[in-house]
Each structure stands twice: as C-alpha cells, then as structure tokens.
Scaffold this motif. Structure first.
Motif: not given
Length: 517
Positions: A309-324
């Motif tokens: 969720r924090i990485f999504q807030q930072a601007g990473i939109t892909s689920d796979t990229e956030r999990l990575l």
C-alpha cells in the motif's frame, strides 16, 4: 631446555586472553528455540500481500482488512499472558512444542477459511500460538546461553522473525498468479509447515537449566550447563548463581533437592512486580516494557504489513511490481538483522539501540516528506518515488540493526530469575498490543492525516523513544543474568561516561562495568 620452556611460559602469560570459541551446543539450542519466531514473521509478511487478494475475493472494506491484519497481535496477548505460567509449569521446551501445535491448527484453519468470520476465528487460534512462541523463545535462549555470547544468541528470535517475513513476501510473489480463490488460502495455509518442523526439532533440545534448578533437578541442570558453558569453571559459577537466586544453599550438591513452593513457582510474582517492587525491579519493569512499546510504536509493523500500500501511494501501480519491491524490504531486513547479531556482544546494547533509533528518525522524516510531496504533486516525480523506496529500505535496515533484536535481547536478560517468565510475558504483551493498535489503525490514520502525516507522527514517537533509551537503559553487555539487578535502580544515565550509579544495601556507590567474558 627446561629454562627455555619456563621462559616461553612466562612470555605466554603476557599474551592477551583469547576469546572463547562459540559454544556450538548452545548455538544449536538457540537456533531451534528461536525458530518459533518464524511463525509471527511469516504471518506478518504473508498478510501484506494476501490482504490484497482477500479484499478482492471476500469483498471486504479497508477497515475490515486492517482489523483482520492487525488483530492477531491482540489475540497473541492471550498466549503471551498464559505462556509465563505454562513455561513454569511444564518447562520451557514443551511450551515451545505447545506453541507450534497451536499455530499449526490456526494455519490449517486459515487455509480452509470460507468467509471473513471463519478467517477471523482461524487467526484467533494462530494468534494464541504466536503469543506463546514470542514469549518463550527469548526466555529459553537467554537461560541456556553463556554470558559471552548471550546477546548474539538471544537476538536469534528477531533474526527468525525477519526470515519469516521474507518467506511470507516470497510466498506472496510465488502464489500471486494463481486463481483468486486459491491464492490467499495457499499463502496462509502453507504456514503450517514450519510449525511441524519446529515441534519435531525442539524434542532434541535440553530443558532450560534455570527451570531445572527451580524444580530441584540439580543433576540435570549441571549436565546442561556443562554443555552450554564456555568452560567447566563457568558452568560451576552459573550453577552457583542460579542456586542462590532459587534459594538453594550453595553447599547442596545433590542431584535432586526439595525446593519450597514459594521458590519454585510463580507465586507472588505480580505482587513483586507491580504492588511492592524494589527500586531495581521497578526500573527493570519500566525498561523492559518501555523498550517493547517504542520498538513497535515507531511504526515498523505498519511498514512491513502495508508495504504494498505504501509503494502504491509512492506511485508504483502494478501489483507484481509492488510485491517485488516488498520482497526487497524483506531481504534488507534479513541482511541487516544478521549483521546486528554479530555486533551485539562487541558493540553493546546501548550504542546500537541509540544509533538504530537515530537512523530510524532520519529515515521516517525523509519518507514522510517524500510521500507528502508525491501526494501534493500533479505530475509523476521519479526522484520522489525513488527516495520513498530508498527510505523505506533504510528505515527497515536501521530498525534491524538495533531496535529489532535488542528489544528481545534486553527484556529477556534483565528480569531476575523468579520474575523472568512473567516479566518477559508482559513485555511481549506490550509489544503485541502496540503492534496491534498500529496495524489496525494505519489505513484509517493515513485517510485522516495522509500517509506522509502518519510517518511524521511515527518520527515524533521514535524521537521520544531515543530520549527514553538514553536516560533509562543501562548497558547489560557481558553481565551474567544473576548480576543484572545490580545495574538498575537509578533512572538517570550518566551521558558523559555511560556509567550507572546506584545504592546498594550498605549505601555504597556501585559502578557498572562493561565486563567482557
């Protein structure tokens, strides 16, 4: 020839004393006991990713997700409160087996959950097992470790928590491509495997020598101490100290002795800690509970649990990229906790703890500022996204280098023998309640004051924690467990020399020395 040998011996007398080799038997016991901490780490790590799929599959709200993720910490309070008395009753070793059995049941139920209510019940069962595991692992390890490597060995629970977090993150990434109904159930259910391995491995461990002495089984305690001490002399000294703390005469060398109920059980423990404590016990209690509170109040579990969720807030939109990116958080935590284990007995508790919180404060302020800039920007700022990711990694790194392991090491070694199990249980309770409150309110907090504002708040709490540690925590490096109480009793620390001053029974000044054994 004889004169030459005498001369050589005389020269050897001037050589510096060699550091004893690390005790391999104590090392193995510490590893087996600390593996219980994998259970908590895996649950925290796996829920960070599983929550994304649970929300989609069960169609629940953010509030329900944060309650589901964080409430296991409150459930674990039950286990940690029961674990002190249980470990005094059946022993440290079988309490570890019991903890693994409870978590196994909870993990299997989570894997077969059909709805939100069933999943909450399964997490209730797993939480009790986690509470047991968190309390007993550092207690057992501290009691079986020689003083020369106690910091190193007692930091193992935090090492395995981080290892469990990393395994949870990897599990998230590995199962993320499966069908939605199967993804999160496999992520949660596979956590039953470590608990089975743990229950089997623990059977090879000896019982804690201090528990054996409390039960009057001196012969068995002597054998364990011989195996877990750096020398025969140290084993004898450790046994003498434990016998004194348990109220057994030093001259008593029988294999089995009768220990009075008052000395062997947990009778009067709560009165000694809360109703009528000595100045030293009061100081120990405040230090032991305080270090657990600030370890969690700085927001570490919010970062670990809600990294996607924090990485999504930072601007990473892909689920796979956030999990990575979340896997990178797990690797960073694990690497730096391994570094910390080798520094605890060399650098000391206080320097590492103060340095750790100093780094955390800087990281939190920078993370809060970068997220605030991103939230108020109408364009995608690559530099701010990169800075946010870097500061998340630096935050978990500085946490792992000191605050993470030292909370468990410090609280497990400062309580007197009679108060140790219940005192550590109280510390775990504070740790889990604080973590639960942070985890269950983080999403609501970010909605109220923004994600950046939440991390500014955590930075302020961490600053208060640094002041608390600076003034309240004496150094414990190199002291035997039975010597700890003499280092407490005066609340202000001498910041210039790092020397603790306190009054003994004769009104004499006691000086704390950092003895290395």
């Amino acid at each position: 020839m004889a004169e030459a040998m005498i001369a050589q011996k005389a020269l050897e007398d001037f050589d510096p004393q060699k550091k004893p080799k690390r005790n391999k038997f104590a090392f193995a016991c510490a590893i087996l006991a600390s593996m219980t901490s994998i259970l908590l780490g895996y649950d925290i790590g796996v829920m960070s990713g599983a929550a994304m799929f649970i929300k989609k599959d069960l169609k629940v709200s953010d509030v329900q997700i944060e309650i589901l993720s964080g409430i296991i910490n409150l459930y674990s309070l039950i286990g940690s409160c029961l674990a002190g008395r249980t470990s005094d009753w059946i022993g440290r070793r079988y309490t570890i087996v019991f903890a693994g059995s409870i978590f196994f049941t909870g993990a299997v139920l989570m894997g077969f959950s059909t709805n939100y209510a069933f999943l909450m019940f399964a997490r209730f069962i797993a939480g009790i097992g986690i509470g047991y595991a968190l309390m007993i692992a550092p207690v057992y390890t501290a009691e079986v470790s020689p003083a020369s490597s106690r910091g190193f060995l007692t930091s193992f629970p935090e090492v395995f928590i981080n290892g469990g977090v990393l395994l949870g993150y990897i599990s998230n990434y590995a199962f993320s491509k499966l069908p939605l109904y199967l993804t999160w159930r496999l992520m949660l259910g596979i956590g039953a495997i470590p608990s089975v391995l743990l229950a089997v491995g623990v059977l090879a461990m000896p019982e804690s020598p201090r528990w054996l002495v409390m039960r009057g089984r001196l012969g068995e305690a002597r054998k364990v101490l011989d195996k877990t001490s750096d020398s025969k002399e140290e084993a004898q000294l450790r046994l003498a100290d434990i016998k004194e703390a348990a109220g057994i005469p030093e001259s008593c060398n029988d294999d089995i002795v009768q220990v009075t109920k008052k000395k062997s059980g947990g009778e009067g423990v709560w009165k000694e800690m809360f109703i009528n404590p000595t100045p030293a016990v009061r100081h120990i209690l405040i230090a032991g509970l305080g270090i657990h509170f600030f370890q969690q109040a700085c927001g570490i579990d919010a970062v670990v649990l809600y990294s996607p969720r924090i990485f999504q807030q930072a601007g990473i939109t892909s689920d796979t990229e956030r999990l990575l990116a979340t896997v990178a958080v797990g690797f960073t935590k694990t690497i730096f906790i391994l570094v910390a284990t080798f520094m605890l007995d060399r650098v000391g508790r206080r320097p590492l703890l103060l340095s750790s919180f100093g780094g955390m404060i800087i990281s939190l302020i920078t993370l809060a500022a970068s997220l605030t800039i991103i939230e108020n920007s109408h364009t995608k700022l690559i530099w701010a996204i990169g800075l946010s990711i870097a500061t998340v990694l630096s935050f978990v790194a500085t946490f792992s280098i000191g605050a993470g392991p030292i909370a468990w090491v410090y609280s497990s070694e400062i309580f007197p023998l009679k108060l140790r199990a219940q005192g550590c249980a109280m510390g775990v309770a504070v740790n889990r309640v604080t973590s639960g409150v942070i985890s269950m309110t983080f999403l609501s907090l970010t909605n109220a004051i923004s994600t950046g504002g939440a991390f500014f708040l955590f930075a302020g709490i961490a600053s208060v924690g640094w002041l608390f540690f600076f003034t309240m925590l004496p150094e414990t490096q190199g002291k035997t467990l039975e010597e700890m109480e003499g280092s407490f009793g005066k609340f202000w620390r001498d910041s210039d020399s790092g020397v603790a001053k306190g009054n003994d029974n004769n009104g004499q000044i006691q000086l704390e020395t950092n003895r290395r054994t």
